[in-house]
Design an enzyme around this catalytic site. Structure first.
Site, PDB file in Angstrom:
ATOM      1  N   LYS A 104       0.861  -1.191   0.000  1.00  0.00           N
ATOM      2  CA  LYS A 104       0.000   0.000   0.000  1.00  0.00           C
ATOM      3  C   LYS A 104       0.888   1.227   0.000  1.00  0.00           C
ATOM      4  O   LYS A 104       2.015   1.179   0.512  1.00  0.00           O
ATOM      5  CB  LYS A 104      -0.883   0.015   1.259  1.00  0.00           C
ATOM      6  CG  LYS A 104      -2.177   0.756   1.064  1.00  0.00           C
ATOM      7  CD  LYS A 104      -3.160  -0.085   0.283  1.00  0.00           C
ATOM      8  CE  LYS A 104      -4.511   0.499   0.146  1.00  0.00           C
ATOM      9  NZ  LYS A 104      -5.442  -0.462  -0.452  1.00  0.00           N
ATOM     10  N   GLY A 216     -25.493   1.972   0.015  1.00  0.00           N
ATOM     11  CA  GLY A 216     -24.585   2.634  -0.920  1.00  0.00           C
ATOM     12  C   GLY A 216     -25.135   2.601  -2.326  1.00  0.00           C
ATOM     13  O   GLY A 216     -25.972   1.736  -2.670  1.00  0.00           O
ATOM     14  N   GLY A 218     -22.662   3.756  -4.896  1.00  0.00           N
ATOM     15  CA  GLY A 218     -21.446   4.172  -5.600  1.00  0.00           C
ATOM     16  C   GLY A 218     -20.994   3.041  -6.506  1.00  0.00           C
ATOM     17  O   GLY A 218     -21.801   2.197  -6.907  1.00  0.00           O
ATOM     18  N   ASN A 219     -19.688   2.986  -6.767  1.00  0.00           N
ATOM     19  CA  ASN A 219     -19.181   1.993  -7.719  1.00  0.00           C
ATOM     20  C   ASN A 219     -19.567   0.558  -7.346  1.00  0.00           C
ATOM     21  O   ASN A 219     -20.169  -0.158  -8.156  1.00  0.00           O
ATOM     22  CB  ASN A 219     -17.662   2.135  -7.848  1.00  0.00           C
ATOM     23  CG  ASN A 219     -17.074   1.033  -8.700  1.00  0.00           C
ATOM     24  OD1 ASN A 219     -16.594   0.029  -8.200  1.00  0.00           O
ATOM     25  ND2 ASN A 219     -17.169   1.172 -10.008  1.00  0.00           N
TER      26      ASN A 219
HETATM   27  P1  NAD Z   1     -17.986   5.195  -3.837  1.00  0.00           P
HETATM   28  O1  NAD Z   1     -17.407   6.442  -3.291  1.00  0.00           O
HETATM   29  O2  NAD Z   1     -18.151   5.030  -5.305  1.00  0.00           O
HETATM   30  O3  NAD Z   1     -19.437   4.961  -3.176  1.00  0.00           O
HETATM   31  C1  NAD Z   1     -19.702   5.123  -1.835  1.00  0.00           C
HETATM   32  C2  NAD Z   1     -21.212   5.166  -1.678  1.00  0.00           C
HETATM   33  O4  NAD Z   1     -21.504   5.205  -0.295  1.00  0.00           O
HETATM   34  C3  NAD Z   1     -21.906   6.373  -2.290  1.00  0.00           C
HETATM   35  O5  NAD Z   1     -22.992   5.909  -3.057  1.00  0.00           O
HETATM   36  C4  NAD Z   1     -22.477   7.126  -1.081  1.00  0.00           C
HETATM   37  O6  NAD Z   1     -23.752   7.687  -1.355  1.00  0.00           O
HETATM   38  C5  NAD Z   1     -22.643   6.017  -0.100  1.00  0.00           C
HETATM   39  N1  NAD Z   1     -22.698   6.451   1.289  1.00  0.00           N
HETATM   40  C6  NAD Z   1     -21.822   7.238   1.974  1.00  0.00           C
HETATM   41  N2  NAD Z   1     -22.252   7.419   3.221  1.00  0.00           N
HETATM   42  C7  NAD Z   1     -23.392   6.709   3.341  1.00  0.00           C
HETATM   43  C8  NAD Z   1     -24.317   6.472   4.395  1.00  0.00           C
HETATM   44  N3  NAD Z   1     -24.133   6.997   5.608  1.00  0.00           N
HETATM   45  N4  NAD Z   1     -25.393   5.701   4.147  1.00  0.00           N
HETATM   46  C9  NAD Z   1     -25.600   5.171   2.938  1.00  0.00           C
HETATM   47  N5  NAD Z   1     -24.770   5.347   1.907  1.00  0.00           N
HETATM   48  C10 NAD Z   1     -23.687   6.103   2.111  1.00  0.00           C
HETATM   49  O7  NAD Z   1     -17.105   4.026  -3.223  1.00  0.00           O
HETATM   50  P2  NAD Z   1     -16.953   2.519  -3.750  1.00  0.00           P
HETATM   51  O8  NAD Z   1     -15.804   2.440  -4.675  1.00  0.00           O
HETATM   52  O9  NAD Z   1     -18.284   2.007  -4.180  1.00  0.00           O
HETATM   53  O10 NAD Z   1     -16.487   1.792  -2.398  1.00  0.00           O
HETATM   54  C11 NAD Z   1     -17.398   1.432  -1.392  1.00  0.00           C
HETATM   55  C12 NAD Z   1     -16.693   0.551  -0.376  1.00  0.00           C
HETATM   56  O11 NAD Z   1     -16.174  -0.604  -1.027  1.00  0.00           O
HETATM   57  C13 NAD Z   1     -15.508   1.170   0.353  1.00  0.00           C
HETATM   58  O12 NAD Z   1     -15.444   0.610   1.639  1.00  0.00           O
HETATM   59  C14 NAD Z   1     -14.320   0.693  -0.467  1.00  0.00           C
HETATM   60  O13 NAD Z   1     -13.119   0.673   0.305  1.00  0.00           O
HETATM   61  C15 NAD Z   1     -14.776  -0.722  -0.795  1.00  0.00           C
HETATM   62  N6  NAD Z   1     -14.121  -1.327  -1.963  1.00  0.00           N
HETATM   63  C16 NAD Z   1     -14.210  -0.763  -3.193  1.00  0.00           C
HETATM   64  C17 NAD Z   1     -13.610  -1.381  -4.285  1.00  0.00           C
HETATM   65  C18 NAD Z   1     -13.736  -0.826  -5.677  1.00  0.00           C
HETATM   66  O14 NAD Z   1     -13.262  -1.486  -6.612  1.00  0.00           O
HETATM   67  N7  NAD Z   1     -14.351   0.309  -5.874  1.00  0.00           N
HETATM   68  C19 NAD Z   1     -12.907  -2.595  -4.098  1.00  0.00           C
HETATM   69  C20 NAD Z   1     -12.843  -3.160  -2.836  1.00  0.00           C
HETATM   70  C21 NAD Z   1     -13.466  -2.514  -1.780  1.00  0.00           C
END
Ligand code: NAD
Length: 426
Positions: A104, A216, A218-219
């Site tokens: 990391k 959530g 997001g992605n």
């Molecule tokens: P992102 O920023 O695209 O999405 C985060 C989402 O969380 C958003 O839709 C936001 O509206 C929502 N959110 C924030 N606070 C909230 C709350 N209090 N209640 C409900 N929703 C809430 O992030 P992401 O890439 O989707 O990642 C999400 C999680 O998955 C993180 O913990 C990240 O470390 C983990 N992760 C992501 C990946 C990846 O490839 N993107 C891989 C492994 C792990």
């Protein structure tokens, strides 16, 4: 005093080391990172001044292959957090059975307060400091918190200039067309669904009969919902954060949440248009209501510490399984209470390993200089995720342990075996 992230990572390791009855040399090796770099990055700012940023790269273990892990830009970045995350990457790559170790990186900075040119300076400066220690066969960075594909391309460009050769496989998370892999965007969310499907199978249940609530949008969450829709599972609620109101809401509909529909009324900051949602028949409930819905499966895919000892009693009695899409969404205290209640918790580093699996595919494609179609990537992803999940479910059954312990046992055992074969431990 509460534990730091690295103390937490060490405590988790110690627990599983006891379960595996690991000898002292293995514990001494794996409790700490093998290498750490701390360095200064001088950057000329837009106003002509010079600023010195602090950067890190930690390689926890590369017994199974080159290190793999993202680079975070964060104003409160600490070496302790980077160490913890590097350790967790070792276990994630090992449980996914990728030929990679854990690493990391980070820089103490706030990209929201920096121009593009200043961010480019940090990226180029970061890799200048570690150019001889990172690389395709040493340690492969990727995007993470507040870094993206553009940052990766700047880092790649500087690295290639230093070494005088093209080496796109040295870094992943690049845009498609610049060495990126098709399918990466959806990989983590799709992987969550493949893992859920396999977990349900072990209980004699089918994904198409499942009812699900997701935290959530997001992605990770979006592609989870998309594939759940496609494969016929019913998503009854999705909770997301409203940037304008500064709080989260749950959007629920008895006939089911449709990805395309919800996406079409969500702005680029992730905020859902409440008026349009109501017109489409969605009920707008409080943020925590997603866990109170009458569903069998919860997928927290937003934040860490979403399910805590304080709120876990709200979880509906219908819920039988939690699949952790986010990193660390269930606190240890909540997990203990929920396991007592008979819930199955599919751990984050197995369920969300689709992202790193696809990053590995990106590296492989770059090294061949031959890029696969999306279908081929997703087919390989599914195969890889299914075999990782099946191994964890079998271990949990054989040893009568939780899925988290089983996943840790498999991961740590694989890393110990590699280190032993290399002669690093007895
Ligand atoms: P992102 O920023 O695209 O999405 C985060 C989402 O969380 C958003 O839709 C936001 O509206 C929502 N959110 C924030 N606070 C909230 C709350 N209090 N209640 C409900 N929703 C809430 O992030 P992401 O890439 O989707 O990642 C999400 C999680 O998955 C993180 O913990 C990240 O470390 C983990 N992760 C992501 C990946 C990846 O490839 N993107 C891989 C492994 C792990």
């Amino acid at each position: 005093m509460s534990q730091t992230p690295f103390q937490m990572a060490q405590a988790q390791f110690d627990r599983v080391a006891d379960l595996l009855d690991l000898p002292q040399d293995a514990r001494d090796l794996l409790r700490n990172p093998m290498r750490e770099y701390h360095f200064s990055i001088p950057v000329r700012m837009d106003d002509g001044s010079m600023r010195i940023f602090r950067g890190f790269r930690v390689l926890h273990n590369d017994g199974r292959g080159p290190g793999k892990g993202g680079i975070r830009f964060h104003p409160e970045e600490t070496i302790d957090t980077v160490r913890a995350l590097a350790t967790w990457m070792t276990w994630k790559c090992a449980v996914a059975n990728l030929p990679l170790g854990g690493a990391k990186g980070g820089v103490i900075c706030d990209p929201r307060k920096l121009s593009e040119r200043e961010q480019e300076g940090i990226c180029r400066g970061w890799v200048r400091q570690v150019a001889r220690s990172v690389g395709n066969v040493q340690d492969i960075p990727a995007p993470d918190v507040m870094t993206n594909g553009q940052h990766m391309v700047w880092i790649m460009d500087e690295f290639e200039a230093i070494h005088g050769r093209h080496e796109p496989g040295f870094i992943t998370g690049k845009p498609v067309g610049m060495g990126g892999s098709k399918g990466r965007t959806e990989a983590t969310g799709y992987g969550v669904v493949y893992t859920l499907r396999e977990a349900l199978k072990t209980q004699g249940k089918k994904l198409e009969d499942a009812t699900v609530a997701v935290q959530g949008f997001g992605n990770v969450a979006q592609y989870t919902v998309e594939l759940l829709n496609k494969l016929g599972a019913k998503v009854l609620a999705v909770s997301c954060y409203d940037v304008k109101d500064g709080c989260a809401y749950t959007y629920a509909r008895k006939s089911g949440v449709l990805f395309t529909e919800l996406k079409s009324i969500t702005d680029k900051f992730g905020t859902v248009d409440k008026v349009k949602a109501a017109e489409l028949g969605y009920e707008c409930l409080p943020g925590d209501a997603w866990m109170e819905q009458p569903v069998e499966v919860l997928i927290p895919a937003a934040l860490d510490r979403a399910i805590t000892e304080d709120n876990c009693d709200k979880i509906s009695a219908t819920v039988k399984m939690i699949v952790e899409g986010a990193n660390g969404p269930t606190t240890p205290g909540a997990e203990a209470k929920l396991i007592e209640r008979g819930l199955v918790i599919v751990p984050d580093f197995l369920a969300n390993s689709g992202g790193v699996t696809c990053s590995y595919f990106e590296q492989v494609q770059c090294n061949m200089n031959y890029y696969w179609e999306r279908e081929e990537v997703l087919e390989k992803l599914e195969k890889s995720m299914v075999s990782a999940a099946v191994a964890v479910f079998e271990m949990a059954r054989e040893r009568n342990v939780t899925l988290r312990d089983a996943a840790y046992m498999i991961a740590i055992d694989r890393v110990v075996k590699a280190c032993r074969m290399r002669g690093w431990i007895r």
